[in-house]
Enzyme design. Structure first.
Site, PDB file in Angstrom:
ATOM      1  N   ASP A 185      10.048  56.604  18.977  1.00 31.37           N
ATOM      2  CA  ASP A 185      11.446  56.845  19.332  1.00 31.37           C
ATOM      3  C   ASP A 185      11.566  56.539  20.812  1.00 31.37           C
ATOM      4  O   ASP A 185      10.725  55.832  21.369  1.00 31.37           O
ATOM      5  CB  ASP A 185      11.849  58.298  18.997  1.00 31.37           C
ATOM      6  CG  ASP A 185      13.318  58.406  18.596  1.00 31.37           C
ATOM      7  OD1 ASP A 185      14.172  58.080  19.445  1.00 31.37           O
ATOM      8  OD2 ASP A 185      13.612  58.788  17.455  1.00 31.37           O
ATOM      9  N   HIS A 246      16.540  53.320  18.682  1.00 28.20           N
ATOM     10  CA  HIS A 246      15.519  54.318  19.040  1.00 28.20           C
ATOM     11  C   HIS A 246      14.196  53.647  19.405  1.00 28.20           C
ATOM     12  O   HIS A 246      13.120  54.178  19.120  1.00 28.20           O
ATOM     13  CB  HIS A 246      15.295  55.312  17.894  1.00 28.20           C
ATOM     14  CG  HIS A 246      16.459  56.227  17.686  1.00 28.20           C
ATOM     15  ND1 HIS A 246      16.695  57.327  18.488  1.00 28.20           N
ATOM     16  CD2 HIS A 246      17.468  56.212  16.779  1.00 28.20           C
ATOM     17  CE1 HIS A 246      17.798  57.952  18.078  1.00 28.20           C
ATOM     18  NE2 HIS A 246      18.303  57.283  17.043  1.00 28.20           N
ATOM     19  N   GLU A 303      21.623  55.260  13.719  1.00 28.76           N
ATOM     20  CA  GLU A 303      22.327  55.393  15.002  1.00 28.76           C
ATOM     21  C   GLU A 303      22.291  54.140  15.889  1.00 28.76           C
ATOM     22  O   GLU A 303      22.314  54.245  17.109  1.00 28.76           O
ATOM     23  CB  GLU A 303      21.756  56.583  15.788  1.00 28.76           C
ATOM     24  CG  GLU A 303      21.949  57.899  15.069  1.00 28.76           C
ATOM     25  CD  GLU A 303      21.432  59.095  15.860  1.00 28.76           C
ATOM     26  OE1 GLU A 303      22.015  60.175  15.706  1.00 28.76           O
ATOM     27  OE2 GLU A 303      20.462  58.956  16.626  1.00 28.76           O
TER      28      GLU A 303
HETATM   29  C1  TNX Z   1      20.038  62.508  14.800  1.00 37.19           C
HETATM   30  S1  TNX Z   1      18.824  62.014  12.103  1.00 37.19           S
HETATM   31  C2  TNX Z   1      18.964  61.645  14.850  1.00 37.19           C
HETATM   32  C3  TNX Z   1      17.802  61.965  15.692  1.00 37.19           C
HETATM   33  C4  TNX Z   1      18.046  63.191  16.513  1.00 37.19           C
HETATM   34  C5  TNX Z   1      18.716  64.247  15.673  1.00 37.19           C
HETATM   35  C6  TNX Z   1      18.906  65.552  16.363  1.00 37.19           C
HETATM   36  C7  TNX Z   1      18.693  60.735  12.688  1.00 37.19           C
HETATM   37  C8  TNX Z   1      18.429  59.779  11.682  1.00 37.19           C
HETATM   38  N1  TNX Z   1      18.848  60.563  14.021  1.00 37.19           N
HETATM   39  O1  TNX Z   1      17.458  60.870  16.489  1.00 37.19           O
HETATM   40  O2  TNX Z   1      16.830  63.644  16.981  1.00 37.19           O
HETATM   41  O3  TNX Z   1      19.973  63.765  15.246  1.00 37.19           O
HETATM   42  O4  TNX Z   1      19.374  66.528  15.487  1.00 37.19           O
END
Ligand code: TNX
Length: 529
Positions: A185, A246, A303
């Site tokens: 990440d 990420h 994301e």
């Molecule tokens: C969302 S869940 C994210 C993570 C974060 C998390 C914190 C997801 C697929 N992505 O990168 O750590 O929320 O709750």
């Protein structure tokens, strides 16, 4: 007189406890009068080589309680024996236990089923000064879901091998069988890849709180050790290499793989228009496939829109979109996912991705969807309707970086919502019609622990326990066999187990006795939506 009454009450209470002692709750137990007594003439009988190991585990346990030891045998006599036998009529993780006066028998079709049978049996023995006894009963048990998981994010903070092994022990104790390992990440890349040494030489430095924290990662030998340790406990390890977003740790190590960008989002995504990126992913996946026998590899996919602003202006990326008729940046994101899926499939593995992957054009035979956006139930519906297999880990109630008590200050909330033991236990009731209609497409569920605000082991365990036991029972036990008051009683015993192991936890029955461990940073206090 009163003394006798008191004794009677204690006896009744203790037999109630015997009925309620195990998490996850077995589907069906019927008790009858009497006990099977273990003595030094009791034999453990194993009728098949495949389950020999479980017979040894059981005999080892019994030996420590029986003066004069326990015998093992391969001959069935029907007298004072505990018999382990294969029964191919049963499903993979299913098991039967029958205890009558002369024989206790454990049946399962696979080593995993027998593992659960023996672990369960061990916990049903009553230990007294006279030795061991077992209440007569028949038990039929099999899991509701095949995916009973936990995800640990070791990029934001790294916890190391011993902690992971301890977690695997507790998972096995709770009959959980999938360890999803979030290894890459933004802050750190945590797995050695021989072909790209800078991933760990450079990319493993730092964590969420400290950009310069010393390098932390798993060598390939350590990964193999953990995978083997998990396998002994019938737990599959599924690695996650997050892309195209990420990716900051990777692009810091190899800037040529970065799409660019500025400030907070510099290097957030891999470069989606360069062949070198896809060659890199292919190489990484070759080593990943060698290390992890799991049929699944998780590629993240979440994301992207947070940090791909540069895609909208970069001439090379814009040209690539045109040349490949991808329409727009979302089309490009989907193209990336399709290529990643193709690479993973060519290594002989099924891809898993977060629920963003649903619209990417991949087909259900190639990938499994992990549903996480609880505020977008339509994502779950869409995945199921398209025919995807789904693993459920919606933020509410499955994200364990959310607080578990209103008094807690560190960790997430969603408006007024957070994840208590009780709300976890109610899952997946609120989406039950989908869960029922598509039961064959739902592989199961998992707890996901993101660790932006979990910097040490004490806090890690505080966030996980006892909530993990809630997910374990949700995933194993059919709704009609679940019972919250009984579960709370069992949680009290589970806290004793954690005490014995020296594992920290939150005590929901006495919150003040377990104050919230503080994070290293004042900015840890968040109450975001
Ligand atoms: C969302 S869940 C994210 C993570 C974060 C998390 C914190 C997801 C697929 N992505 O990168 O750590 O929320 O709750």
């Amino acid at each position: 007189m009163y003394q006798r009454l008191f004794l009677f009450v204690i006896l009744v209470l203790s037999s109630v406890c015997v009925h309620a002692q195990i998490i996850p709750q077995p589907q069906k137990i019927v008790y009858s009068e009497g006990n099977f007594i273990v003595n030094n003439r009791t034999e453990v009988v194993c009728l098949s080589f495949r389950i020999q190991k479980q017979a040894e585990v059981l005999a080892g346990y019994l030996k420590s309680y029986v003066k004069g030891g326990i015998k093992t045998s391969t001959k069935y006599t029907g007298k004072n024996q505990i018999v382990l036998k294969e029964n191919n009529q049963l499903n993979g993780e299913e098991y039967f236990i029958t205890a009558d006066k002369g024989v206790v028998s454990c049946e399962a079709a696979t080593p995993a089923g027998m593992f659960y049978a023996v672990q369960t049996l061990i916990r049903f023995f009553n230990v007294s000064d006279e030795g061991l006894s077992l209440k007569l009963m028949t038990m039929k048990d099999s899991p509701r879901y095949s995916w009973r998981g936990m995800m640990l994010d070791e990029s934001r903070h790294f916890f190391g091998k011993e902690v992971v092994k301890q977690l695997l022990d507790v998972m096995a104790y709770l009959k959980m069988n999938r360890f999803h390992w979030h290894l890459t990440d933004e802050p750190g890349w945590r797995i050695e890849i021989k072909k790209y040494p800078k991933l760990t030489e450079i990319g493993a430095t730092g964590n969420w709180h400290d950009r310069n924290a010393p390098r932390k990662f798993y060598t390939q030998d350590e990964v193999r050790e953990i995978v083997a340790y998990a396998a002994e406990r019938h737990i599959m390890v599924i690695p996650e290499i997050d892309m195209p977003g990420h990716a900051i740790a990777a692009t810091r190590a190899y800037p040529e793989l970065s799409a660019g960008g500025t400030g907070r989002w510099e290097g957030f995504t891999f470069h989606p228009a360069k062949e070198t990126t896809y060659r890199f992913i292919d190489d990484v996946m070759t080593e990943i496939a060698e290390l992890f026998p799991s049929p699944y590899v998780h590629i993240g996919g979440d994301e992207v829109h947070f940090g791909n602003k540069i895609w909208y202006t970069d001439p090379e990326i814009q040209q690539f979109i045109k040349d490949n008729r991808l329409e727009n940046e979302i089309g490009l994101e989907h193209y990336f996912i399709r290529r990643a899926c193709d690479i993973v499939n060519r290594k002989g593995r099924i891809m898993i991705g977060w629920d963003e992957i649903i619209a990417s054009g991949i087909t259900p035979d190639k990938a499994v969807v992990m549903w996480w956006r609880h505020d977008k139930p339509e994502q779950l519906t869409a995945a199921l309707e398209k025919g995807f297999k789904v693993i459920m880990t919606p933020r509410i109630p499955c994200y364990f970086d959310f607080v578990q008590d209103d008094s807690h200050k560190i960790g997430r909330r969603w408006g007024a919502k957070f994840n208590t033991l009780q709300t976890i236990y109610a899952f997946p009731g609120n989406i039950s019609s989908l869960v029922v209609n598509y039961s064959d497409r739902i592989l199961g569920m998992q707890a996901s622990l993101w660790t932006e605000r979990v910097a040490d082991v004490k806090r890690l365990y505080f966030m996980l326990f006892p909530r993990l036991a809630g997910i374990a029972e949700d995933a194993w036990t059919n709704p009609e066999s679940k019972d919250y008051p009984q579960f709370e009683m069992k949680i009290k015993q589970f806290l004793h187990y954690l005490n014995q192991k020296g594992i920290n936890y939150f005590n929901p029955f006495d919150p003040e006795s377990t104050p919230e461990p503080w994070g290293p940073d004042k900015a840890d206090v968040i109450a975001e939506g």
